[in-house]
Design a protein around this motif. Structure first.
Motif, PDB file in Angstrom:
ATOM      1  N   VAL A  40       0.991  -0.874  -0.339  1.00  0.00           N
ATOM      2  CA  VAL A  40      -0.343  -0.258   0.243  1.00  0.00           C
ATOM      3  C   VAL A  40       1.614   1.611  -0.011  1.00  0.00           C
ATOM      4  O   VAL A  40       1.511   1.203   0.835  1.00  0.00           O
ATOM      5  N   GLU A  41       0.161   2.372  -0.691  1.00  0.00           N
ATOM      6  CA  GLU A  41       1.203   3.782  -1.160  1.00  0.00           C
ATOM      7  C   GLU A  41       0.719   4.350  -0.256  1.00  0.00           C
ATOM      8  O   GLU A  41      -0.270   5.005  -0.148  1.00  0.00           O
ATOM      9  N   VAL A  42       1.681   5.711   0.955  1.00  0.00           N
ATOM     10  CA  VAL A  42       1.213   5.839   1.653  1.00  0.00           C
ATOM     11  C   VAL A  42       1.613   7.573   1.000  1.00  0.00           C
ATOM     12  O   VAL A  42       2.944   7.923   0.280  1.00  0.00           O
ATOM     13  N   ALA A 100      -4.740  -1.468   3.258  1.00  0.00           N
ATOM     14  CA  ALA A 100      -4.224  -1.136   4.207  1.00  0.00           C
ATOM     15  C   ALA A 100      -5.443  -1.184   5.569  1.00  0.00           C
ATOM     16  O   ALA A 100      -4.128  -1.771   6.047  1.00  0.00           O
ATOM     17  N   MET A 101      -5.957  -1.573   5.824  1.00  0.00           N
ATOM     18  CA  MET A 101      -6.840  -1.584   6.926  1.00  0.00           C
ATOM     19  C   MET A 101      -6.571  -3.433   6.801  1.00  0.00           C
ATOM     20  O   MET A 101      -5.920  -3.108   8.565  1.00  0.00           O
ATOM     21  N   GLU A 102      -6.533  -4.652   6.211  1.00  0.00           N
ATOM     22  CA  GLU A 102      -6.751  -5.479   6.488  1.00  0.00           C
ATOM     23  C   GLU A 102      -5.143  -5.668   7.433  1.00  0.00           C
ATOM     24  O   GLU A 102      -4.672  -6.071   8.413  1.00  0.00           O
ATOM     25  N   SER A 103      -4.039  -5.251   6.856  1.00  0.00           N
ATOM     26  CA  SER A 103      -2.869  -5.210   7.299  1.00  0.00           C
ATOM     27  C   SER A 103      -2.379  -4.535   8.470  1.00  0.00           C
ATOM     28  O   SER A 103      -1.937  -5.166   9.376  1.00  0.00           O
ATOM     29  N   LEU A 104      -3.159  -3.424   8.720  1.00  0.00           N
ATOM     30  CA  LEU A 104      -2.406  -2.143  10.605  1.00  0.00           C
ATOM     31  C   LEU A 104      -3.936  -2.713  11.159  1.00  0.00           C
ATOM     32  O   LEU A 104      -2.846  -3.571  11.981  1.00  0.00           O
ATOM     33  N   SER A 114      -4.639  -6.137  11.267  1.00  0.00           N
ATOM     34  CA  SER A 114      -3.448  -7.359  11.953  1.00  0.00           C
ATOM     35  C   SER A 114      -1.887  -6.821  12.077  1.00  0.00           C
ATOM     36  O   SER A 114      -1.960  -7.678  13.545  1.00  0.00           O
ATOM     37  N   ALA A 115      -1.625  -6.360  12.002  1.00  0.00           N
ATOM     38  CA  ALA A 115       0.123  -5.621  13.159  1.00  0.00           C
ATOM     39  C   ALA A 115      -0.453  -5.186  13.950  1.00  0.00           C
ATOM     40  O   ALA A 115       0.590  -5.697  15.268  1.00  0.00           O
ATOM     41  N   LEU A 116      -1.143  -5.339  14.165  1.00  0.00           N
ATOM     42  CA  LEU A 116      -1.496  -4.136  15.901  1.00  0.00           C
ATOM     43  C   LEU A 116      -2.834  -4.955  16.229  1.00  0.00           C
ATOM     44  O   LEU A 116      -3.019  -3.581  17.180  1.00  0.00           O
ATOM     45  N   ALA A 117      -3.082  -5.251  15.946  1.00  0.00           N
ATOM     46  CA  ALA A 117      -4.129  -6.836  16.876  1.00  0.00           C
ATOM     47  C   ALA A 117      -3.817  -6.387  18.521  1.00  0.00           C
ATOM     48  O   ALA A 117      -5.029  -6.344  18.705  1.00  0.00           O
ATOM     49  N   LEU A 118      -2.754  -6.241  19.294  1.00  0.00           N
ATOM     50  CA  LEU A 118      -2.680  -6.868  19.847  1.00  0.00           C
ATOM     51  C   LEU A 118      -3.634  -5.408  20.401  1.00  0.00           C
ATOM     52  O   LEU A 118      -3.798  -5.208  22.240  1.00  0.00           O
TER      53      LEU A 118
END
Ligand code: ADP
Ligand code: ASP
Ligand code: MG
Length: 467
Positions: A343-345, A369-373, A375-379
């Motif tokens: 995803v390009e910022v 973008a939302m899926e990756s964020l 999952s990366a910041l799930a905790l």
């Protein structure tokens, strides 16, 4: 030379494009890259969506439109003795498309690789017709499927070229044709992985195909033929007083393209910069006009050159719930997740005190973008160290571009004032560290108004430098 969709959008336009290639080909060897006929790529993609959704009637209707469009162009374009071969070529390509659409219908799913294979058929159809027309006029030409020339990675739908491999193939397939006196008519938009799986370079990617081939073949120049007089101070559809820029730098053109000026695909210039291959953007409807020359450096520096905008974007905001979590670390993790999801910022803005930051992504990349964020910041999200991510799709990006803006005091102030006076809310600001671009996120419904206000305030329609 690359001819865009409107420049090959009918038999008449194909004739004009071929005429340009023949005329220039008398002076120096020419290779052409062609887009699909205008709107055909949309039609192909729409058909595949119908197929995925099981809508047979929708597929049939699109097939008929596709067939009619190309057969009509063929009948109008070619003399009788060339018709039969071309018609059967069209028939074969359409059958190939139907076969893939049929597979998608059965699977009820669109595998990206099959989509790329199917959608490149638009370019193969137009290349076939234009090559046939050139031959009928006594200019030996050959339609070439770029899948046999441009080698890419396997990021289907938005692949990147592997230049070394492409160079080898380009010399083997294209330079040798030119040497034999044959004009190659290469499909824009597509390529294939080293092991032969079909790919595409992203929407509008034919510009990029042409620049990849220009670099691979050490071309003297690249000419991009489109439907406006060149690169303009703004999109003429939004700003009627926009003017054509006679010269612009690679950096300026790249920033404009990257920030939404559709006249060039964002990645077009990258392959050309090292070799300083000059690019012309010209109007195939008015070839006598000079167009815009894109070069490494301008003779005279002008401060601001153009304003551009992007409407289909989304702003994603994140905020730490307290000081126990480092905003910088969250930002690093978020950017890493986005990079991995490809995803390009487009713009990034942060505030250290509230530990919040926001970034802008393309509308079509929002889901990834939302899926990756998430999952990366799930905790962090689950434990409420982070507030829930917020998404605002009711925004647009405006960017002002010009090499000469560096170190010009007061310019940003004038831009903000002009936007505010047009009663448009500014949501975020990001000045690129290159100081070549000032990017501003505004409310979507005020975007066009803001573009016009900035164009007017900076006198971009006069072609004069701002003082
Ligand atoms: P092609 O099919 O030839 O690739 P595109 O439709 O992709 O053409 O790009 C050309 C269009 O880009 C123009 O018709 C114009 O509306 C739009 N455009 C947006 N910004 C600019 C700009 N700054 N200068 C020129 N054209 C622009
Ligand atoms: N035909 C492709 C598209 O519409 C590529 C291009 O025209 O540049 O996206
Ligand atoms: Mg284009």
């Amino acid at each position: 030379m690359k001819f865009g969709g409107t420049s090959v959008g009918s038999a008449e336009r194909m004739r004009a494009a071929a005429g340009i290639a023949i005329e220039q080909g008398r002076r120096r060897p020419v290779l052409i890259v062609v887009s699909a006929m205008a709107k055909v790529t949309d039609l192909l993609l729409d058909t595949l969506r119908h197929a995925e959704g099981g809508d047979r009637a929708g597929i049939e209707e699109n097939f008929r439109a596709l067939r009619a469009r190309h057969e009509e162009a063929c009948r109008e374009l070619l003399p009788a003795e060339f018709q039969e071969a071309a018609m059967s070529g069209i028939g074969e390509l359409l059958a190939e498309f139907e076969r893939i659409a049929g597979g998608i219908l059965m699977l009820a799913e669109r595998p990206p690789r099959s989509v790329d294979e199917a959608v490149a058929i638009g370019e193969r159809l137009s290349a076939l017709l234009i090559a046939a027309f050139l031959n009928s006029r006594g200019t030996p030409a050959r339609a070439v499927n770029a899948a046999h020339v441009i080698v890419t990675d396997a990021l289907f739908g938005n692949a990147s070229p592997i230049l070394e491999h492409t160079r080898e193939k380009a010399w083997a397939v294209l330079a040798s044709a030119i040497e034999e006196g044959v004009l190659p008519v290469v499909t824009g938009f597509n390529g294939a992985t080293a092991d032969g799986r079909p790919t595409t370079l992203g929407r509008g990617g034919s510009d990029f195909s042409a620049s990849i081939l220009a670099a691979a073949l050490d071309a003297a120049e690249l000419w991009i033929w489109t439907d406006v007089d060149g690169i303009m101070s703004a999109d003429p559809r939004l700003v009627p007083s926009a003017i054509v820029l006679d010269e612009i730098t690679y950096n300026e053109a790249a920033e404009l393209a990257y920030n939404g000026a559709k006249v060039l695909h964002p990645r077009t210039l990258a392959p050309l910069v090292d070799k300083s291959i000059p690019v012309w953007s010209k109007n195939s409807f008015a070839p006598e006009k000079p167009g815009t020359r894109i070069v490494a450096k301008l003779a005279s520096g002008r401060q601001t050159r153009a304003v551009t905008s992007m409407a289909r974007v989304a702003l994603v905001s994140m905020e730490a719930a307290g000081a126990t979590i480092s905003g910088t670390q969250v930002m690093a993790r978020a950017l890493d997740a986005l990079a991995r999801a490809n995803v390009e910022v487009l713009a990034l803005s942060s505030s250290s005190y509230r530990q919040n930051f926001c970034f802008l992504v393309r509308g079509e990349e929002l889901r990834a973008a939302m899926e990756s964020l998430e999952s990366a910041l799930a905790l962090e999200l689950a434990h409420e160290y982070l507030k829930p991510l917020e998404v605002d799709e009711n925004v647009g990006l405006l960017a002002v571009v010009g090499e000469g803006m560096r170190g010009t005091p007061g310019l940003a102030g004038r831009i903000f004032t002009a936007i505010s006076q047009a009663s448009v809310n500014i949501i975020a600001i990001a000045q690129g560290s290159s100081e070549l671009t000032i990017a501003i996120v505004v409310r979507r419904d005020g975007l066009e108004k803001a573009v016009r206000a900035v164009h007017e305030e900076l006198h971009l329609g006069n072609g004069a430098s701002v003082s």
